[in-house]
Motif scaffolding. Structure first.
Motif, PDB file in Angstrom:
ATOM      1  N   SER A 135       0.814  -1.214   0.000  1.00  0.00           N
ATOM      2  CA  SER A 135       0.000   0.000   0.000  1.00  0.00           C
ATOM      3  C   SER A 135       0.848   1.265   0.000  1.00  0.00           C
ATOM      4  CB  SER A 135      -0.934   0.025   1.212  1.00  0.00           C
ATOM      5  OG  SER A 135      -0.218   0.384   2.376  1.00  0.00           O
ATOM      6  N   ALA A 136       0.241   2.355  -0.499  1.00  0.00           N
ATOM      7  CA  ALA A 136       0.883   3.669  -0.480  1.00  0.00           C
ATOM      8  C   ALA A 136       0.493   4.474   0.747  1.00  0.00           C
ATOM      9  CB  ALA A 136       0.496   4.453  -1.739  1.00  0.00           C
ATOM     10  N   SER A 137      -0.555   4.058   1.451  1.00  0.00           N
ATOM     11  CA  SER A 137      -1.178   4.899   2.473  1.00  0.00           C
ATOM     12  C   SER A 137      -0.971   4.369   3.884  1.00  0.00           C
ATOM     13  CB  SER A 137      -2.675   5.021   2.199  1.00  0.00           C
ATOM     14  OG  SER A 137      -3.306   3.761   2.366  1.00  0.00           O
ATOM     15  N   THR A 138      -1.295   5.221   4.851  1.00  0.00           N
ATOM     16  CA  THR A 138      -1.351   4.843   6.260  1.00  0.00           C
ATOM     17  C   THR A 138      -2.646   5.412   6.814  1.00  0.00           C
ATOM     18  OG1 THR A 138       1.065   5.067   6.299  1.00  0.00           O
ATOM     19  CG2 THR A 138      -0.006   4.757   8.417  1.00  0.00           C
ATOM     20  N   ASP A 139      -3.762   5.029   6.207  1.00  0.00           N
ATOM     21  CA  ASP A 139      -5.057   5.612   6.567  1.00  0.00           C
ATOM     22  C   ASP A 139      -5.939   4.675   7.375  1.00  0.00           C
ATOM     23  OD1 ASP A 139      -5.957   3.804   4.654  1.00  0.00           O
ATOM     24  OD2 ASP A 139      -7.181   5.264   3.562  1.00  0.00           O
ATOM     25  N   GLY A 140      -5.384   3.544   7.844  1.00  0.00           N
ATOM     26  CA  GLY A 140      -6.165   2.629   8.650  1.00  0.00           C
ATOM     27  C   GLY A 140      -7.279   1.925   7.899  1.00  0.00           C
ATOM     28  N   GLY A 141      -7.261   2.043   6.579  1.00  0.00           N
ATOM     29  CA  GLY A 141      -8.336   1.471   5.780  1.00  0.00           C
ATOM     30  C   GLY A 141      -9.569   2.347   5.723  1.00  0.00           C
ATOM     31  N   ALA A 142      -9.473   3.580   6.235  1.00  0.00           N
ATOM     32  CA  ALA A 142     -10.641   4.474   6.236  1.00  0.00           C
ATOM     33  C   ALA A 142     -11.110   4.766   4.814  1.00  0.00           C
ATOM     34  CB  ALA A 142     -10.303   5.774   6.965  1.00  0.00           C
ATOM     35  N   GLY A 143     -10.186   4.934   3.883  1.00  0.00           N
ATOM     36  CA  GLY A 143     -10.571   5.189   2.499  1.00  0.00           C
ATOM     37  C   GLY A 143     -11.364   4.043   1.915  1.00  0.00           C
ATOM     38  N   ALA A 144     -10.878   2.824   2.135  1.00  0.00           N
ATOM     39  CA  ALA A 144     -11.597   1.650   1.630  1.00  0.00           C
ATOM     40  C   ALA A 144     -12.974   1.553   2.266  1.00  0.00           C
ATOM     41  CB  ALA A 144     -10.788   0.386   1.908  1.00  0.00           C
ATOM     42  N   LEU A 145     -13.053   1.791   3.570  1.00  0.00           N
ATOM     43  CA  LEU A 145     -14.346   1.728   4.255  1.00  0.00           C
ATOM     44  C   LEU A 145     -15.300   2.812   3.763  1.00  0.00           C
ATOM     45  CD1 LEU A 145     -13.331   0.967   7.959  1.00  0.00           C
ATOM     46  CD2 LEU A 145     -14.278  -0.613   6.275  1.00  0.00           C
TER      47      LEU A 145
END
Length: 367
Positions: A135-145
């Motif tokens: 992954s490129a991100s560190t968003d906790g999966g918030a974007g996917a959710l």
């Protein structure tokens, strides 16, 4: 004549697993032309997982989709539909670090991964396999959710920005609108067991690879902690929650189950069957380090080989941890004289590695 199975993972950013396997095989045959060589490209849930399934499962179909990439620019990609109704979605192909230049540690997000999952759900898949490496991100999966129907709100009940930076303003998480799981559920194909937070968490361990300096790592971790406090019933200490910048945490919150990426891929391609009667198996990856024994492809290949008492050789771009349990090992950096030349022409050095192993493992592989 000997039988050799070649089952490497991709050498991330430089060579796909199938190309790596072919190059090693070419090198081996240049020394031992009469040997039977079987190539079985591997993956552990990261880049190349779709390719491994597509090559191994007859009737697998690519399903094209366009999603928002790591910083929202459109990405034309695909997920894979298997004949039994399983959908395989790969984060690296939708929200991966190789899709982003320059890196954006605070602003990259996983929304495109969620959009591809939604496309698979809309197609009526029976089950989902979710490959979360790279992954490129560190968003906790918030974007996917958020793509799946969750809402992430600030104190004024406004949607926060995508990416980790937006989590810093988070005041409420509403998961009521999440799409239901498919009938057969969803399994996370992860290659790490890291928790979401702390010294071994998503920000500390993987943030620097995504462009985060020490100060930014602290911000990333604080924002993930803020997010985790607002998600009921799920501990950030859950093994694998830190996978893919915390996408593991987000998918667990959705109801997905954590699985071993390399083990599931090995099962799909029938690797255990191919090892029966083999004299040697060669595996590898771009960097063999302290993380490599935690469920990555080489460790899974070595585990299966041990069950059938087949010796294992390792090829890696760089080897920075003791390769315990391997009969032989070759680092491309050693062959090429450094990391830069090894990465500039990886297939050349993978071929050279195959030739070197063929020359040096005669005591392991009977002529």
């Amino acid at each position: 004549m000997s039988r050799v199975v070649i089952a490497p993972d991709s050498f991330k950013g430089t060579a796909h697993a199938a190309d790596a396997a072919s190059a090693i095989a070419l090198g081996w045959h240049s020394v031992r032309a009469a040997d039977e060589v079987v190539t079985r490209p591997m993956a552990d849930g990261g880049e190349g997982t779709l390719d491994a399934f597509e090559a191994a499962v007859p009737g697998a179909r690519r399903m094209p989709v366009t999603v928002r990439g790591p910083v929202s620019a459109p990405v034309r990609t695909h997920w894979l539909l298997l004949p039994d109704g399983t959908g395989v979605v790969e984060l690296a192909a939708t929200s991966g670090i190789t899709l982003l230049d320059p890196l954006a540690p605070l602003d990259a997000h996983s929304t495109g991964f969620g959009e591809a999952i939604v496309d698979a759900l809309d197609a009526g898949v029976e089950r989902l396999l979710l490959a979360v490496g790279g992954s490129a991100s560190t968003d906790g999966g918030a974007g996917a959710l958020s793509a799946l129907g969750a809402r992430f709100l600030d104190a004024e009940r406004r949607e926060v920005a995508l990416g980790n930076r937006g989590l810093g303003r988070l005041a409420a998480v509403d998961l009521a609108g999440l799409r239901p799981l498919p009938p057969g559920g969803a399994v996370i194909l992860g290659d790490v067991t890291n928790p979401l937070l702390g010294e071994q968490g998503a920000a500390a361990i993987f943030g620097p690879q995504k462009g985060a300096d020490a100060a930014t790592v602290g911000v990333l971790d604080d924002n993930l902690a803020r997010f985790a406090r607002l998600v009921p019933g799920l501990s950030p200490e859950t093994p694998g929650a830190g996978a893919a910048g915390g996408v593991g945490f987000g998918l667990l919150a959705w109801g997905a189950d954590m699985g071993g990426g390399a083990a599931l891929v090995a099962d799909a391609i029938g690797l255990a069957r191919d090892l029966v009667g083999a004299d040697l198996v060669i595996t590898g990856e771009g960097r063999f380090d302290g993380q490599s024994e935690a469920g990555k492809a080489p460790s899974e290949v070595a585990r299966l080989a041990a069950a059938t008492e087949v010796p294992v050789a390792l090829v890696a771009g760089a080897i920075t941890a003791e390769p315990r349990g391997f009969a032989a090992s070759v680092a491309l950096t050693g062959l090429a004289g450094g990391a830069e030349p090894a990465m500039a022409d990886p297939l050349r050095w993978l071929e050279a590695a195959g030739a070197q192993l063929a020359s040096e493992t005669g005591v392991v592989v009977a002529s």
